[in-house]
Design an enzyme around this catalytic site. Structure first.
Site, PDB file in Angstrom:
ATOM      1  N   GLU A  82       0.814  -1.222   0.000  1.00 61.54           N
ATOM      2  CA  GLU A  82       0.000   0.000   0.000  1.00 61.54           C
ATOM      3  C   GLU A  82       0.840   1.261   0.000  1.00 61.54           C
ATOM      4  O   GLU A  82       0.542   2.233  -0.697  1.00 61.54           O
ATOM      5  CB  GLU A  82      -0.953   0.016   1.204  1.00 61.54           C
ATOM      6  CG  GLU A  82      -2.167  -0.895   1.068  1.00 61.54           C
ATOM      7  CD  GLU A  82      -1.887  -2.332   1.479  1.00 61.54           C
ATOM      8  OE1 GLU A  82      -0.761  -2.617   1.935  1.00 61.54           O
ATOM      9  OE2 GLU A  82      -2.795  -3.172   1.356  1.00 61.54           O
ATOM     10  N   HIS A  87     -10.477  -4.340  10.980  1.00 62.74           N
ATOM     11  CA  HIS A  87     -11.156  -4.073   9.715  1.00 62.74           C
ATOM     12  C   HIS A  87     -12.416  -3.240   9.909  1.00 62.74           C
ATOM     13  O   HIS A  87     -13.331  -3.294   9.088  1.00 62.74           O
ATOM     14  CB  HIS A  87     -11.536  -5.391   9.018  1.00 62.74           C
ATOM     15  CG  HIS A  87     -10.424  -6.002   8.224  1.00 62.74           C
ATOM     16  ND1 HIS A  87      -9.344  -6.579   8.816  1.00 62.74           N
ATOM     17  CD2 HIS A  87     -10.228  -6.110   6.890  1.00 62.74           C
ATOM     18  CE1 HIS A  87      -8.525  -7.044   7.877  1.00 62.74           C
ATOM     19  NE2 HIS A  87      -9.031  -6.755   6.700  1.00 62.74           N
TER      20      HIS A  87
END
Lengths: 351, 326
Positions: free
Chosen positions: B61, B130
């Site tokens: 990322e 998450h």
């Protein structure tokens, strides 16, 4: 090696040394503040690499980037004005020593977070590859940067898509104060690139000719469509990490050895000037350099010592003029800062 | 012509529309290519535009977001998809230190036509790592703009606007919104990207909210109407900048402010909204601003605990009632 190029490289190395030593003086006098990372000792790397590059190539650099900008053609007065924080600096006085930018010269910035140059470089490389242009990206970084995640992530992507990026490690053996054997499990930096199947080699970063030759070869590979290349330049910085760092963690004998026998500027002068040295001069330069010295004496062009003196006088005047320009330049205003932040707003009015 | 589409379809159409007219638009992200996107946002586009335009990224990322920054500096218009906002923590250096600062610290030399899309929020039992909303982290960065589309129409408009902007823009989507349906009229004229929208008119209090909480606030407003309280609901649509003027106009009518946010309240988006509107409307307010926000807890896996950790319709209703009937 044509003598014209050799002289140009020597001139840039002398300018680099003079500019940086002057910057140190201006820092000591309070005209430059913040972090100031200087380049003496490493000149052969920036000069050798960038003289092998084309104007259409992009350069991405670190916080030790004044000389990269100078060699790229950013006028010394604009670099000095930036160090002084003035509006006339190459980043409008908003970037400072660690953030020199010059879009026109494709100098894509100095970055002060170690490891940031990798993703920026592969991003530019991605755009070049997608458009099938004959350009390349030079990505500078130090030995300390190769332990950042972005190094590995970006080398992987560069190799995966054959991006036209030349990775140039300026290995000065210290990440600030930590010597390379204490920060890297594999101290031969170029070997790291083989994990990504990127051709890599190590060159003597104190020898501008060796650096230049290696860069030319690597860029030829890149332009032939063979993907990224990697050069590790072994070099040494004569000063501390920054002006805030006396560099006292390094053995004195190590610094003296580099300064007396490996100074890239001395080597470049020796290789350029054709006057026959005295026995004492040969002894002073050190045995390692006698071969290259005599070699260039045999094959080199004509560049008598008085030309060197004239060149140095010209450079001294250029640096003096840069300091004068910087100190006479206006400071940026808050309105200038706001305008820079909003430079991409396209006239849209926000609430 | 209006039609009912899923939120992900609206995003997909926005990408398709922009990629068709401008070949400098590229989409970079994990599984955005062959796979078609974790939430189907890029479905069908890889076949249409090829791999250079939709690049499947390795799980890196930090570097692929930074790759987008570098590409934007030389004229591409990258749309970086970070699979979830939770992974964007690894890309914050690229977003904050690079994208937001390069135009500024270069003295205005570089444009930064970068869009970073990321879904966040609490979905269905995805557990603490998450289930985050990090809008406050990004709101505090000068140089960034943050759009928070709550409907398919806004998702379509704001993604197209973001791609066309030369500023770095973060599009905060919500995992539970991708499969919500709403009206999309591609031919309608878009309001400015940062303009807030009044979703429901009312005279008794103003509920300022954004993203998935809009739907919650509207449900609460319906229930409140049955008890005689008419709430005006404002969808901010943008968290940086915030359209203060639209909020002020509403508060001049209602004199009461309730903020609903899914994120933890402490130092969150709601705190900025409350402070900004208190500064502007203190003298016309009949009561202190009030916030309904997520609890000061990481989100638990357990379903009941998860549900109790974020605002529910009943929380909004009772807060509104207390605000109106102290």
């Amino acid at each position: 090696m044509e003598s014209g190029l050799l002289k140009k490289m020597l001139r840039d190395m002398l300018l680099a040394r003079a500019f940086e030593e002057r910057a140190a003086q201006e820092y000591a006098q309070g005209n430059i503040a913040g972090f100031l990372h200087l380049y003496p000792g490493e000149e052969a790397v920036g000069v050798g690499v960038l003289h092998a590059a084309e104007p259409a190539d992009y350069v991405v650099s670190t916080y030790r980037e004044h000389v990269h900008a100078l060699v790229r053609g950013v006028p010394a007065r604009m670099v000095m004005a930036e160090l002084f924080g003035r509006k006339t600096g190459c980043s409008g006085g908003l970037g400072g020593s660690m953030h020199l930018f010059d879009r026109e010269r494709r100098f894509m910035g100095g970055y002060a977070i170690v490891g940031e140059t990798f993703p920026i470089a592969i991003g530019i490389g991605y755009a070049i590859a997608m458009r099938e242009l004959p350009e390349a990206v030079i990505c500078f970084f130090g030995d300390g940067a190769v332990n950042q995640g972005t190094f590995h992530e970006s080398l992987n992507m560069a190799a995966l898509w054959k991006l036209p990026v030349l990775f140039v490690c300026e290995n000065n053996h210290y990440q600030i104060g930590t010597e390379i054997h204490r920060h890297s499990a594999v101290a031969e930096v170029y070997k790291r690139a083989c994990g990504y199947r990127i051709p890599a080699r190590r060159v003597n970063g104190m020898d501008v000719l060796a650096v230049h030759r290696a860069t030319e070869e690597a860029l030829a590979q890149i332009r032939a469509g063979n993907g990224p290349q990697f050069i590790e330049c072994e070099t040494y910085r004569f000063r501390g990490h920054s002006m805030a760092d006396p560099g006292s963690y390094r053995p004195k004998v190590e610094l003296q050895a580099y300064e007396s026998t490996e100074d890239p500027v001395k080597i470049a002068i020796a290789e350029t000037v054709t006057a026959y040295p005295t026995a004492e001069q040969i002894a002073a330069v050190g045995s390692d350099n006698i071969a290259s010295l005599t070699g260039s004496l045999r094959s080199g062009g004509h560049f008598p010592p008085e030309h060197l003196d004239a060149m140095q006088a010209e450079i001294a005047a250029e640096v003096e003029a840069a300091v004068h320009f910087a100190s006479e330049s206006p400071e940026p205003t808050l309105a200038d800062a706001q305008a820079a932040l909003d430079c991409n707003r396209q006239g849209e009015v926000l609430v | 012509m209006a039609e009912q589409v899923f939120y992900w379809q609206a995003l997909n159409r926005a990408l398709d529309a922009e990629m068709a007219v401008d070949d400098s638009v590229v989409v970079l992200g994990e599984d955005v290519g062959l796979y078609g996107g974790s939430y189907r946002v890029t479905e069908g586009l890889h076949a249409k535009y090829g791999e250079w335009r939709l690049r499947d990224m390795p799980i890196s990322e930090g570097s692929f977001t930074g790759l987008g920054v570098g590409a934007a500096m030389v004229g591409l218009r990258p749309v970086v998809e970070i699979m979830t906002i939770n992974f964007a923590l690894l890309a914050l250096d690229a977003i904050i230190n690079m994208a937001a600062k390069i135009p500024f610290m270069s003295g205005g030399q570089f444009s930064m036509p970068l869009v970073v899309r990321m879904p966040g929020g609490v979905a269905k039992q995805l557990a603490a790592q998450h289930s985050q909303r990090l809008e406050q982290t990004l709101m505090n960065v000068p140089g960034l703009r943050i759009a928070v589309p709550a409907t398919p129409q806004d998702a379509y408009w704001q993604l197209r606007q973001a791609i066309n902007s030369d500023e770095p823009i973060v599009l905060l989507e919500h995992e539970l919104l991708y499969f919500s349906k709403g009206e999309l009229d591609e031919s309608r004229q878009a309001p400015p990207m940062h303009r807030a929208q009044v979703c429901r008119q009312g005279g008794d209090l103003t509920i300022v909210t954004y993203s998935r909480m809009c739907d919650l606030a509207l449900q609460a407003a319906t229930q409140l109407a049955e008890t005689g309280i008419e709430a005006e609901v404002i969808d901010l649509r943008s968290l940086r900048p915030i359209d203060w003027d639209s909020c002020v106009v509403s508060l001049e009518k209602t004199h009461r402010l309730l903020i609903v946010e899914e994120d933890s309240g402490f130092s969150g988006a709601g705190a900025e909204i409350a402070a900004g509107l208190a500064e502007r409307c203190f003298l016309i307010m009949d009561a202190p601003p009030r916030r309904v926000a997520g609890r000061e807890l990481p989100i638990a896996y357990n379903a009941a605990l998860e549900a109790a950790s974020i605002p529910r319709v009943t929380d909004v209703v009772s807060a509104a009632q207390q605000l109106c009937n102290p």
